[in-house]
Design a protein around this motif. Structure first.
Motif, PDB file in Angstrom:
ATOM      1  N   SER A   1       0.833  -1.201   0.000  1.00 52.50           N
ATOM      2  CA  SER A   1       0.000   0.000   0.000  1.00 52.50           C
ATOM      3  C   SER A   1       0.872   1.259   0.000  1.00 52.50           C
ATOM      4  CB  SER A   1      -0.902   0.008   1.235  1.00 52.50           C
ATOM      5  OG  SER A   1      -1.491   1.280   1.426  1.00 52.50           O
ATOM      6  N   PRO A   2       0.425   2.320  -0.673  1.00 56.53           N
ATOM      7  CA  PRO A   2       1.159   3.594  -0.606  1.00 56.53           C
ATOM      8  C   PRO A   2       1.233   4.146   0.817  1.00 56.53           C
ATOM      9  CG  PRO A   2      -0.444   3.631  -2.398  1.00 56.53           C
ATOM     10  CD  PRO A   2      -0.729   2.391  -1.604  1.00 56.53           C
ATOM     11  N   GLY A   3       0.311   3.726   1.688  1.00 54.81           N
ATOM     12  CA  GLY A   3       0.309   4.197   3.062  1.00 54.81           C
ATOM     13  C   GLY A   3       1.117   3.343   4.014  1.00 54.81           C
ATOM     14  N   TYR A   4       1.861   2.369   3.483  1.00 51.79           N
ATOM     15  CA  TYR A   4       2.640   1.469   4.343  1.00 51.79           C
ATOM     16  C   TYR A   4       3.696   2.239   5.116  1.00 51.79           C
ATOM     17  CZ  TYR A   4       5.722  -2.424   5.644  1.00 51.79           C
ATOM     18  OH  TYR A   4       6.495  -3.337   6.342  1.00 51.79           O
ATOM     19  N   PHE A   5       3.748   1.997   6.436  1.00 47.86           N
ATOM     20  CA  PHE A   5       4.699   2.701   7.289  1.00 47.86           C
ATOM     21  C   PHE A   5       6.060   2.018   7.321  1.00 47.86           C
ATOM     22  CE2 PHE A   5       2.766   5.828  10.488  1.00 47.86           C
ATOM     23  CZ  PHE A   5       1.914   6.343   9.519  1.00 47.86           C
ATOM     24  N   GLY A   6       6.067   0.708   7.470  1.00 47.71           N
ATOM     25  CA  GLY A   6       7.298  -0.037   7.672  1.00 47.71           C
ATOM     26  C   GLY A   6       7.122  -1.039   8.797  1.00 47.71           C
ATOM     27  N   ARG A   7       8.216  -1.609   9.261  1.00 50.65           N
ATOM     28  CA  ARG A   7       8.157  -2.607  10.329  1.00 50.65           C
ATOM     29  C   ARG A   7       8.081  -1.919  11.682  1.00 50.65           C
ATOM     30  NH1 ARG A   7      12.904  -6.832   9.243  1.00 50.65           N
ATOM     31  NH2 ARG A   7      14.109  -4.899   9.100  1.00 50.65           N
ATOM     32  N   TRP A   8       7.275  -2.514  12.561  1.00 53.68           N
ATOM     33  CA  TRP A   8       7.010  -1.916  13.872  1.00 53.68           C
ATOM     34  C   TRP A   8       7.731  -2.665  14.985  1.00 53.68           C
ATOM     35  CZ3 TRP A   8       4.213   2.451  14.956  1.00 53.68           C
ATOM     36  CH2 TRP A   8       3.439   2.989  13.912  1.00 53.68           C
ATOM     37  N   ARG A   9       8.133  -1.918  16.003  1.00 52.82           N
ATOM     38  CA  ARG A   9       8.555  -2.486  17.276  1.00 52.82           C
ATOM     39  C   ARG A   9       7.950  -1.618  18.378  1.00 52.82           C
ATOM     40  NH1 ARG A   9       8.785  -6.084  14.892  1.00 52.82           N
ATOM     41  NH2 ARG A   9      10.433  -7.553  14.400  1.00 52.82           N
ATOM     42  N   HIS A  10       7.580  -2.262  19.487  1.00 50.44           N
ATOM     43  CA  HIS A  10       6.934  -1.546  20.580  1.00 50.44           C
ATOM     44  C   HIS A  10       7.588  -1.898  21.908  1.00 50.44           C
ATOM     45  CE1 HIS A  10       3.804  -1.300  17.498  1.00 50.44           C
ATOM     46  NE2 HIS A  10       3.308  -0.282  18.175  1.00 50.44           N
TER      47      HIS A  10
ATOM     48  N   TYR B   1       7.778   2.228  17.575  1.00 52.45           N
ATOM     49  CA  TYR B   1       8.894   2.607  16.712  1.00 52.45           C
ATOM     50  C   TYR B   1       8.684   1.976  15.330  1.00 52.45           C
ATOM     51  CZ  TYR B   1      11.446   3.842  21.012  1.00 52.45           C
ATOM     52  OH  TYR B   1      11.840   4.398  22.205  1.00 52.45           O
ATOM     53  N   VAL B   2       9.108   2.695  14.282  1.00 56.64           N
ATOM     54  CA  VAL B   2       8.953   2.217  12.909  1.00 56.64           C
ATOM     55  C   VAL B   2      10.302   2.209  12.207  1.00 56.64           C
ATOM     56  CG1 VAL B   2       7.919   2.668  10.649  1.00 56.64           C
ATOM     57  CG2 VAL B   2       6.571   3.030  12.712  1.00 56.64           C
ATOM     58  N   GLN B   3      10.561   1.106  11.508  1.00 55.74           N
ATOM     59  CA  GLN B   3      11.715   1.053  10.601  1.00 55.74           C
ATOM     60  C   GLN B   3      11.192   1.247   9.187  1.00 55.74           C
ATOM     61  OE1 GLN B   3      13.782  -2.692  10.156  1.00 55.74           O
ATOM     62  NE2 GLN B   3      15.679  -1.695   9.505  1.00 55.74           N
TER      63      GLN B   3
ATOM     64  N   THR C   1      15.809   2.144   5.584  1.00 53.49           N
ATOM     65  CA  THR C   1      16.531   2.672   6.742  1.00 53.49           C
ATOM     66  C   THR C   1      17.037   1.518   7.603  1.00 53.49           C
ATOM     67  OG1 THR C   1      14.590   2.831   8.180  1.00 53.49           O
ATOM     68  CG2 THR C   1      15.046   4.700   6.722  1.00 53.49           C
ATOM     69  N   SER C   2      17.948   1.822   8.511  1.00 55.89           N
ATOM     70  CA  SER C   2      18.582   0.774   9.310  1.00 55.89           C
ATOM     71  C   SER C   2      18.245   0.861  10.791  1.00 55.89           C
ATOM     72  CB  SER C   2      20.103   0.823   9.139  1.00 55.89           C
ATOM     73  OG  SER C   2      20.595   2.096   9.546  1.00 55.89           O
ATOM     74  N   VAL C   3      17.375   1.795  11.178  1.00 56.62           N
ATOM     75  CA  VAL C   3      17.008   1.925  12.585  1.00 56.62           C
ATOM     76  C   VAL C   3      15.493   2.046  12.706  1.00 56.62           C
ATOM     77  CG1 VAL C   3      19.181   3.027  13.234  1.00 56.62           C
ATOM     78  CG2 VAL C   3      17.217   4.440  12.584  1.00 56.62           C
ATOM     79  N   PHE C   4      15.006   1.757  13.920  1.00 60.36           N
ATOM     80  CA  PHE C   4      13.608   2.006  14.256  1.00 60.36           C
ATOM     81  C   PHE C   4      13.524   3.380  14.909  1.00 60.36           C
ATOM     82  CE2 PHE C   4      13.873  -2.567  14.040  1.00 60.36           C
ATOM     83  CZ  PHE C   4      12.650  -2.961  13.504  1.00 60.36           C
ATOM     84  N   ARG C   5      12.693   4.251  14.377  1.00 57.78           N
ATOM     85  CA  ARG C   5      12.542   5.597  14.925  1.00 57.78           C
ATOM     86  C   ARG C   5      11.209   5.715  15.665  1.00 57.78           C
ATOM     87  NH1 ARG C   5      16.554   8.696  13.083  1.00 57.78           N
ATOM     88  NH2 ARG C   5      17.608   8.028  11.156  1.00 57.78           N
ATOM     89  N   ALA C   6      11.242   6.444  16.767  1.00 58.29           N
ATOM     90  CA  ALA C   6      10.025   6.638  17.552  1.00 58.29           C
ATOM     91  C   ALA C   6       8.927   7.231  16.683  1.00 58.29           C
ATOM     92  CB  ALA C   6      10.306   7.543  18.746  1.00 58.29           C
ATOM     93  N   GLN C   7       7.731   6.663  16.796  1.00 57.40           N
ATOM     94  CA  GLN C   7       6.595   7.120  16.012  1.00 57.40           C
ATOM     95  C   GLN C   7       5.488   7.704  16.879  1.00 57.40           C
ATOM     96  OE1 GLN C   7       6.335   7.278  12.729  1.00 57.40           O
ATOM     97  NE2 GLN C   7       4.213   8.010  12.707  1.00 57.40           N
ATOM     98  N   MET C   8       5.276   7.114  18.059  1.00 57.51           N
ATOM     99  CA  MET C   8       4.186   7.602  18.906  1.00 57.51           C
ATOM    100  C   MET C   8       4.235   6.925  20.265  1.00 57.51           C
ATOM    101  SD  MET C   8       2.981   4.560  18.634  1.00 57.51           S
ATOM    102  CE  MET C   8       2.151   3.272  17.780  1.00 57.51           C
ATOM    103  N   VAL C   9       3.375   7.409  21.171  1.00 58.21           N
ATOM    104  CA  VAL C   9       3.067   6.747  22.431  1.00 58.21           C
ATOM    105  C   VAL C   9       1.555   6.537  22.454  1.00 58.21           C
ATOM    106  CG1 VAL C   9       3.052   6.910  24.951  1.00 58.21           C
ATOM    107  CG2 VAL C   9       5.009   7.803  23.652  1.00 58.21           C
TER     108      VAL C   9
END
Length: 280
Positions: free
Chosen positions: A192-201, A215-217, A221-229
């Motif tokens: 999907s065009p709206g795909y975020f990436g891989r998630w970790r919580h 967090y989303v990778q 990219t090579s890191v998971f970046r904070a996305q939300m709480v």
């Protein structure tokens, strides 16, 4: 109280956001200034049991629903209710602090309680570390698993039919399970065009409620970046409300803004978090 009188800040209704289908009912109230409060800071306050403010850390008076409902009270009623029902001050002391008569203080408290009863969700029995705690920990684990597996049907099993999602300060909301799952379908679908990436919580605690830092990778990219709480309100074994806060707030929970890619596949126990303390 002077600040509240000057600003006249009151909750407003959300307005439709371009390109977003929020679902069914009328827009919910928008309180753009609402933010989560880390449980680790509340625990530090609780440890100072000689301070009267320690009474304020009970779950019932720290939940986001309670703090949101407070915004509907006029300044004087809000102050009286906080002194009496949150800080557990005596009516005589409250009246003195507020420069009011005892009768006026009691009247303000009754009016404030009436407003809260109309605006708070139906209250459940006060949470304890028993069955409610185990149930909430299980729901958090399943919520994390559903997001990290990008499993919409697994997520659907956790949500109430009328689940409400808001994202202060952003003007976006989703009303109902169908509307939320439609959005998650785009986010979780790698085609999907709206795909975020891989998630970790990582599980955290906020306002004495279950919460997770996401967090989303992103692709490439090579890191998971904070996305939300995400702060979760759970009732009767289902998630009935999700309040999603901005990514920079993860630092208030003692968490980093990025996670290394090697975090992929690791499982963080519910009690193995920064500070070495359980979150629920």
């Amino acid at each position: 109280m002077d600040h509240l009188r000057r600003t006249g800040r009151r909750p407003q209704r959300y307005q439709p956001a371009p390109g977003v289908d929020p679902g069914g009912r009328e827009p919910p109230e928008r309180q753009a200034w609402l933010q989560p409060y880390p449980d680790r800071l509340l625990d530090e306050l609780s440890a100072e049991d000689e301070q009267p403010e320690a009474a304020a850390v009970s779950r019932e008076t720290m939940e986001l629903a309670f703090l949101a409902a407070l915004q509907h009270l006029p300044p004087r009623q809000r102050a009286v209710l906080i002194f009496r029902d949150v800080l557990d001050r005596q009516v005589e002391e409250t009246a003195m602090l507020m420069d009011m008569s005892v009768a006026a203080c009691n009247s303000a408290l009754q009016r404030a309680r009436h407003t809260l009863r109309e605006r708070l969700p139906q209250r459940r029995v006060n949470w304890t570390a028993g069955d409610h705690g185990r149930q909430e920990r299980d729901i958090v684990r399943r919520y994390i698993a559903a997001a990290e597996r990008e499993d919409v049907s697994m997520m659907a099993d956790l949500l109430s039919v009328d689940v409400l999602v808001t994202m202060p300060p952003n003007p976006v909301w989703f009303d109902g399970r169908d509307a939320l799952l439609k959005q998650l379908g785009r986010i979780f679908d790698s085609t999907s065009p709206g795909y975020f990436g891989r998630w970790r919580h990582l599980p955290v605690g906020a306002n004495r409620q279950a919460a997770v830092a996401g967090y989303v990778q992103r692709q490439g990219t090579s890191v998971f970046r904070a996305q939300m709480v995400d702060v979760l309100r759970i009732e009767s074994g289902q998630i009935v409300e999700i309040t999603t806060f901005e990514a920079h707030l993860v630092t208030a929970f003692g968490l980093p803004l990025t996670l290394p890619a090697e975090h992929l596949g690791n499982t963080t126990p519910m009690t193995d978090l920064p500070g070495g303390r359980p979150t629920l």
